[in-house]
Design a protein around this motif. Sequence first.
Motif, PDB file in Angstrom:
ATOM      1  N   LEU B 256       0.841  -1.210   0.000  1.00 32.10           N
ATOM      2  CA  LEU B 256       0.000   0.000   0.000  1.00 32.10           C
ATOM      3  C   LEU B 256       0.873   1.255   0.000  1.00 32.10           C
ATOM      4  CD1 LEU B 256      -3.170   0.427   2.173  1.00 32.10           C
ATOM      5  CD2 LEU B 256      -1.638   2.309   1.870  1.00 32.10           C
ATOM      6  N   VAL B 260       1.350   4.069  -3.005  1.00 33.87           N
ATOM      7  CA  VAL B 260       1.026   5.481  -2.809  1.00 33.87           C
ATOM      8  C   VAL B 260       2.219   6.345  -3.179  1.00 33.87           C
ATOM      9  CG1 VAL B 260       0.469   7.219  -1.086  1.00 33.87           C
ATOM     10  CG2 VAL B 260      -0.737   5.051  -1.061  1.00 33.87           C
ATOM     11  N   PHE B 271      -7.238   1.435  -2.485  1.00 36.12           N
ATOM     12  CA  PHE B 271      -7.657   1.504  -1.085  1.00 36.12           C
ATOM     13  C   PHE B 271      -7.413   2.897  -0.533  1.00 36.12           C
ATOM     14  CE2 PHE B 271      -7.079   0.886   3.477  1.00 36.12           C
ATOM     15  CZ  PHE B 271      -8.140   0.070   3.798  1.00 36.12           C
ATOM     16  N   TYR B 272      -6.254   3.461  -0.831  1.00 35.94           N
ATOM     17  CA  TYR B 272      -5.886   4.780  -0.335  1.00 35.94           C
ATOM     18  C   TYR B 272      -6.854   5.843  -0.868  1.00 35.94           C
ATOM     19  CZ  TYR B 272      -2.985   8.917   0.421  1.00 35.94           C
ATOM     20  OH  TYR B 272      -2.524  10.139   0.794  1.00 35.94           O
ATOM     21  N   LEU B 275     -10.129   5.555   0.850  1.00 35.62           N
ATOM     22  CA  LEU B 275     -10.120   6.082   2.216  1.00 35.62           C
ATOM     23  C   LEU B 275     -10.494   7.550   2.196  1.00 35.62           C
ATOM     24  CD1 LEU B 275      -6.852   4.761   3.868  1.00 35.62           C
ATOM     25  CD2 LEU B 275      -9.141   4.434   4.735  1.00 35.62           C
ATOM     26  N   GLN B 276      -9.963   8.282   1.228  1.00 32.40           N
ATOM     27  CA  GLN B 276     -10.181   9.715   1.214  1.00 32.40           C
ATOM     28  C   GLN B 276     -11.604  10.061   0.829  1.00 32.40           C
ATOM     29  OE1 GLN B 276      -6.757  10.657  -1.184  1.00 32.40           O
ATOM     30  NE2 GLN B 276      -5.693  11.356   0.641  1.00 32.40           N
TER      31      GLN B 276
END
Lengths: 306, 315
Positions: B256, B260, B271-272, B275-276
Amino acid sequence: MANIAPPLPPLDVTRAPEGGEVGPVQSGWRLAAREFVRNKLAVVGLAILAFFVLFCFGGPLVYHGNLLNTNLLGVNLAPGPGHPMGTDNLGFDVLAELMKGGQASLEVGFLAAAIGIVIGALYGAVAGLLGGIADAVLMRIVDVFLSVPILFVVLIVAVRYGASVLSLSLIIGAFTWLVPARLVRGEVLTLRVRDFVSAARAAGSGRWRLINRHLIPNALSVIIVNVTFNVADAILLVATLGFLGFGLHYPTFDWGDMLSNGIGYLQAGYWWQIYPAGVSIILVVMACNLIGDALRDSLDVRLRKR
Amino acid sequence: MTAYLVRRAAISAVIAFGLSIVIFGMLHLLYPSPAIVVLPPRTPEALIAAWNREHGFDDPVIVQYLRYVNQVLHGNLGYSYKLNESVTTLLSQRWARSAYLSGSSLLLALLIAMPLGIFQAVRRNTISDHVTTTAAFTAYAIPDFFFYLIAIQALALTFPVFGYEASQSSSVLAVMLDWHDMALPISCSTLLIVAGYSRYMRSSAMDTLAQDYITAARAKGLPERLVLLRHLLRNACLPMATIVGLSIPALLAGNLVAEVVFNYNGLGLLFYDSLQTEDYPVLLAYTLVGGLLTIAGNFAADIALTVADPRIRLA
């Protein structure tokens, strides 16, 4: 790479002296302490950790740098008089930030490890003492939680509820009790049937003495070793969280936040905003791992005098 | 042996079942309904309730859980309201890229860590052991992102040897062939994995060196090279199967961060991003997939150990 895998379980301590000659009986702890001190790397690790604890919690009593007022005329200053480690992009004093950020890093590290260890030790001891089906069920629950990707869960919780020293410690602690639980259970299972426990029982020691003098001290070695690794992992995890943008909220910040804030200026060459925090993280994490390895070696009789 | 494998498979299934309960329950506690994300701000309560009723989010938790499991078993991992696409599609577009990054670094890391650990154990307490052990300890203590960013600064910006971000090509084959952009992410994550694994490999090799069969092999006059190759290497590598299985959550986490930092369009970056935007179905699905991968990895490690180690097979 943080937390590659749980440390291998150390062996348990047997104290019977080998050979015919029986000298004055030394306590296992004193022997272990001697072995620990003989390991130079471990002493270095302990010194580093002690230094940082003193620096972060004692330093602010002596050194007062600007952490309150943004000072646009004094941003990104190189180290010099008045600000020994320079200033950051808001004009805050980097040395003072380093102390304050270290407080949060160390607090989360130790608090999370303590929470994880207390839950894990109790859980593991209960599972080991109950045995049978209850033990099997309890350990399958541990297996379930062990397969949850912890960074993902911590991120999701941090996004939803925001991060503070306490909340981060609680979440990290809630997912790091698993390895200690396994280790302590294994320890209790083997200790229960060991000769010295039977001997102590035959000699008429009560249940409390049994737990107090035999089970706890032996299982404790496993627990202490695990604490050190968990502190290191928690500090790294919080730093990563800060970098991804879901870490602590100002005015609370940790070394990871400082690092990810300063790293934007890598290209500009403001090294003093990056390396103090980066090196502090590396040193503290390394110190914890060194202490853990040395403790494991010194408590492991098989490795002694090798 | 078959009985053992069947029992082990059954336990894995039970753990997977427990995992689905834990992850679904946890995300349900955090996001009882995606309505707050999907509907615009200041939507009246009545509309939210109507939306929840329409999409089944006011059913009892158990009903919702069973419905979700049923869908997952039929290959439907949910629907991303933010990206307006099914999660299964999103994952299937990206998994190959993540598998390539993680798989190649894991393989390289094992190929480096195994000989390295044996080398350290054989040369125990010499200068070369101290140097490599210290290097591994330092790399193990560096936060992943810090290491990646320093590497980018040094090898992509100051000395522009490699690209500063991973390959952006939409074709996985092109990504694989693009060594200029992929060398940095792969080699950096390889090094970080090696730092973790070589410690275990070193202590495993040290334990094996103390075994009687090594002494016996040396005593019968076997050349040291064959002692190391035939007796030490094979035995010392056995615990690594378990370590790799157990480290899958950490590998996913490392993946992850790497994705990023290098802006690599794989599962970690998905996924990142989710999340936001609080894109709950994606978060739920990838956490579940990660957990299932871990269970599968542990199971595979156990099978590998059983096949490789007669002591376990016959026990």
